[in-house]
Design an enzyme around this catalytic site. Structure first.
Site, PDB file in Angstrom:
ATOM      1  N   ASP A   1     -11.304   4.608  42.788  1.00  0.00           N
ATOM      2  CA  ASP A   1      -9.868   4.408  42.644  1.00  0.00           C
ATOM      3  C   ASP A   1      -9.163   5.500  43.454  1.00  0.00           C
ATOM      4  O   ASP A   1      -9.733   6.576  43.660  1.00  0.00           O
ATOM      5  CB  ASP A   1      -9.509   4.534  41.149  1.00  0.00           C
TER       6      ASP A   1
ATOM      7  N   LYS B   1      -6.137  -4.025  40.442  1.00  0.00           N
ATOM      8  CA  LYS B   1      -7.195  -3.544  41.345  1.00  0.00           C
ATOM      9  C   LYS B   1      -8.462  -3.176  40.571  1.00  0.00           C
ATOM     10  O   LYS B   1      -9.568  -3.578  40.941  1.00  0.00           O
ATOM     11  CB  LYS B   1      -6.694  -2.341  42.168  1.00  0.00           C
ATOM     12  N   THR B   2      -8.282  -2.435  39.474  1.00  0.00           N
ATOM     13  CA  THR B   2      -9.441  -2.049  38.667  1.00  0.00           C
ATOM     14  C   THR B   2     -10.102  -3.286  38.069  1.00  0.00           C
ATOM     15  O   THR B   2     -11.328  -3.413  38.050  1.00  0.00           O
ATOM     16  CB  THR B   2      -8.996  -1.102  37.522  1.00  0.00           C
TER      17      THR B   2
ATOM     18  N   ARG C   1       0.448  -5.150  34.060  1.00  0.00           N
ATOM     19  CA  ARG C   1       0.339  -4.010  33.124  1.00  0.00           C
ATOM     20  C   ARG C   1       1.627  -3.868  32.317  1.00  0.00           C
ATOM     21  O   ARG C   1       1.588  -3.640  31.109  1.00  0.00           O
ATOM     22  CB  ARG C   1       0.059  -2.709  33.891  1.00  0.00           C
TER      23      ARG C   1
ATOM     24  N   THR D   1      -3.068   2.656  46.542  1.00  0.00           N
ATOM     25  CA  THR D   1      -1.709   2.137  46.435  1.00  0.00           C
ATOM     26  C   THR D   1      -1.111   2.011  47.830  1.00  0.00           C
ATOM     27  O   THR D   1      -0.113   1.350  48.024  1.00  0.00           O
ATOM     28  CB  THR D   1      -0.822   3.082  45.591  1.00  0.00           C
TER      29      THR D   1
HETATM   30  P1  ATP Z   1      -4.074   1.290  38.622  1.00  0.00           P
HETATM   31  O1  ATP Z   1      -4.208   1.396  40.089  1.00  0.00           O
HETATM   32  O2  ATP Z   1      -2.860   1.966  38.055  1.00  0.00           O
HETATM   33  O3  ATP Z   1      -5.329   1.593  37.854  1.00  0.00           O
HETATM   34  P2  ATP Z   1      -4.646  -1.497  38.682  1.00  0.00           P
HETATM   35  O4  ATP Z   1      -4.027  -2.201  39.840  1.00  0.00           O
HETATM   36  O5  ATP Z   1      -6.053  -1.084  38.813  1.00  0.00           O
HETATM   37  O6  ATP Z   1      -3.758  -0.273  38.331  1.00  0.00           O
HETATM   38  P3  ATP Z   1      -5.498  -2.903  36.327  1.00  0.00           P
HETATM   39  O7  ATP Z   1      -5.903  -1.710  35.513  1.00  0.00           O
HETATM   40  O8  ATP Z   1      -6.563  -3.697  36.929  1.00  0.00           O
HETATM   41  O9  ATP Z   1      -4.445  -2.453  37.421  1.00  0.00           O
HETATM   42  O10 ATP Z   1      -4.590  -3.895  35.459  1.00  0.00           O
HETATM   43  C1  ATP Z   1      -3.685  -3.432  34.492  1.00  0.00           C
HETATM   44  C2  ATP Z   1      -3.644  -4.374  33.306  1.00  0.00           C
HETATM   45  O11 ATP Z   1      -3.100  -5.624  33.718  1.00  0.00           O
HETATM   46  C3  ATP Z   1      -5.002  -4.694  32.686  1.00  0.00           C
HETATM   47  O12 ATP Z   1      -4.865  -4.719  31.298  1.00  0.00           O
HETATM   48  C4  ATP Z   1      -5.329  -6.080  33.146  1.00  0.00           C
HETATM   49  O13 ATP Z   1      -5.993  -6.777  32.139  1.00  0.00           O
HETATM   50  C5  ATP Z   1      -3.974  -6.693  33.397  1.00  0.00           C
HETATM   51  N1  ATP Z   1      -4.047  -7.590  34.552  1.00  0.00           N
HETATM   52  C6  ATP Z   1      -3.965  -7.205  35.841  1.00  0.00           C
HETATM   53  N2  ATP Z   1      -4.051  -8.262  36.655  1.00  0.00           N
HETATM   54  C7  ATP Z   1      -4.195  -9.336  35.869  1.00  0.00           C
HETATM   55  C8  ATP Z   1      -4.328 -10.744  36.128  1.00  0.00           C
HETATM   56  N3  ATP Z   1      -4.300 -11.212  37.368  1.00  0.00           N
HETATM   57  N4  ATP Z   1      -4.463 -11.567  35.094  1.00  0.00           N
HETATM   58  C9  ATP Z   1      -4.458 -11.085  33.837  1.00  0.00           C
HETATM   59  N5  ATP Z   1      -4.322  -9.784  33.523  1.00  0.00           N
HETATM   60  C10 ATP Z   1      -4.195  -8.915  34.516  1.00  0.00           C
END
Ligand code: ATP
Length: 334
Positions: free
Chosen positions: A109, A64-65, A217, A158
């Protein structure tokens, strides 16, 4: 710290940012969301206007981030980041909103954890790019209207179901992120290995991808731990042997379940005969917050058919007993 926890601490965030995809084409998987989002962004670019507000919903660690950052970079706009828990008063939000530049992307977030008055202020800001700042208290209080620059709000949650409908409705587009397939995780791992300068074999990638709970992640984190093992005890190459040995050290099983997951399942089967048992009771028994059990452990367990959610509580399913090597009692639910 759980190795397969879906959250990330500060140190990990730094390691993560090195592996973040920077554009939609680099972003692996989530085909539907990618396509929908690229339409939204292309259309906005064609109009020469900021993109509609976007909401991303899904379990932690699915990107998401990363997508919020991609929205900003694809729009050539700066990104401002904050989060629901950081905004406890309407004034906190007013301060953030009034300091935005035209076209800026604001990433919030955990938007479902914002305080109520701030949430109400956000409705008007999203729709009319205007807020009323209330000055003073009681009968003498006055609302001063404040015009805002046009901005794009990117919200992440989430649980989209927790957002009040008026807030949900103000997003032009909601992207629902789902767990990744093992094949998609292999692509994530290959890309990360290349960026980290790690030699990764196809079997090594498949082994790690299969134990990463459908979460990039976790895949990236396991890759770093297996790399450690390979460097210290192995040949330096991340192959199947290194992956298996390292993941055994970290108590990550073939399904990617770790200690907390297994504790939840064990409690459910051994202490409560397979349930039904309420979430809070289960959480107390495993020594975790109910929210952690619900948002971190459960989504994956439910998806894997290892846990059932019923109106009367959590229940074990046939696969749960099988995975733990236990025999279900005759009257077990499921
Ligand atoms: P949170 O809500 O806990 O912050 P999030 O959903 O925002 O989690 P991210 O921080 O965007 O998750 O992603 C976590 C890690 O996974 C990052 O290092 C990101 O580079 C990697 N990642 C996520 N999605 C992908 C993707 N589709 N392709 C490659 N790497 C990814």
């Amino acid at each position: 710290e759980r190795i397969v926890t879906t959250g990330a601490d500060e140190q990990e965030r730094a390691a993560e940012s090195a592996l973040r995809p920077h554009g939609l084409t680099e972003f692996v998987g989530q085909k539907v969301v990618r396509e929908q989002l690229s339409l939204v962004l292309d259309a906005a670019r064609a109009r020469g206007a900021p993109a509609d507000h976007v909401l991303f919903s899904g379990p932690p660690g699915l990107g998401k981030t990363t997508l919020a950052m991609i929205v900003a970079s694809e729009m050539g706009a700066p990104l401002r980041q904050s989060s629901g828990p950081a905004i406890q008063h309407a004034g906190d939000l007013a301060a953030v909103l009034s300091s935005l530049d035209e076209g800026e992307v604001l990433f919030l977030d955990e938007i479902h954890r914002m305080a109520r008055p701030a949430e109400e202020m956000l409705y008007m800001a999203m729709e009319d790019f205007r807020v009323d700042v209330v000055v003073g208290k009681g009968p003498g209080a006055t609302a001063i209207p404040l015009q805002l620059p046009r901005f794009t709000l990117v919200g992440a949650t989430t649980r989209a179901g927790l957002l009040p409908a008026p807030l949900r409705d103000r997003f032009g587009f909601t992207g629902y992120l789902d767990f990744y397939t093992p094949e998609e995780l292999v692509l994530v791992l290959r890309r990360s290995a290349q960026l980290l300068g790690v030699q990764l074999t196809a079997e090594g990638a498949a082994e790690i991808g299969g134990r990463s709970r459908g979460t990039p992640r976790i895949a990236n984190r396991l890759l770093r731990r297996v790399r450690d093992w390979a460097q210290v005890r192995g040949s330096g190459i991340v192959d199947r042997r290194a992956a298996r040995a390292a993941l055994e050290v970290y108590e990550v099983d073939e399904l990617g379940l770790d200690r907390l997951d297994r504790a939840v399942l064990e409690a459910l089967c051994r202490r409560f005969g397979g349930g039904p048992v309420g979430l809070s009771t289960l959480a107390v028994v495993v020594g975790e917050e109910a929210e952690t059990v619900e948002t971190v452990a459960e989504p994956f367990l439910v998806r894997e058919g290892l846990l059932g959610r019923t109106p009367r509580g959590r229940v074990a399913l046939p696969q749960t007993w099988a995975h733990l090597g236990l025999t279900p009692p005759r009257d077990a639910p499921g």
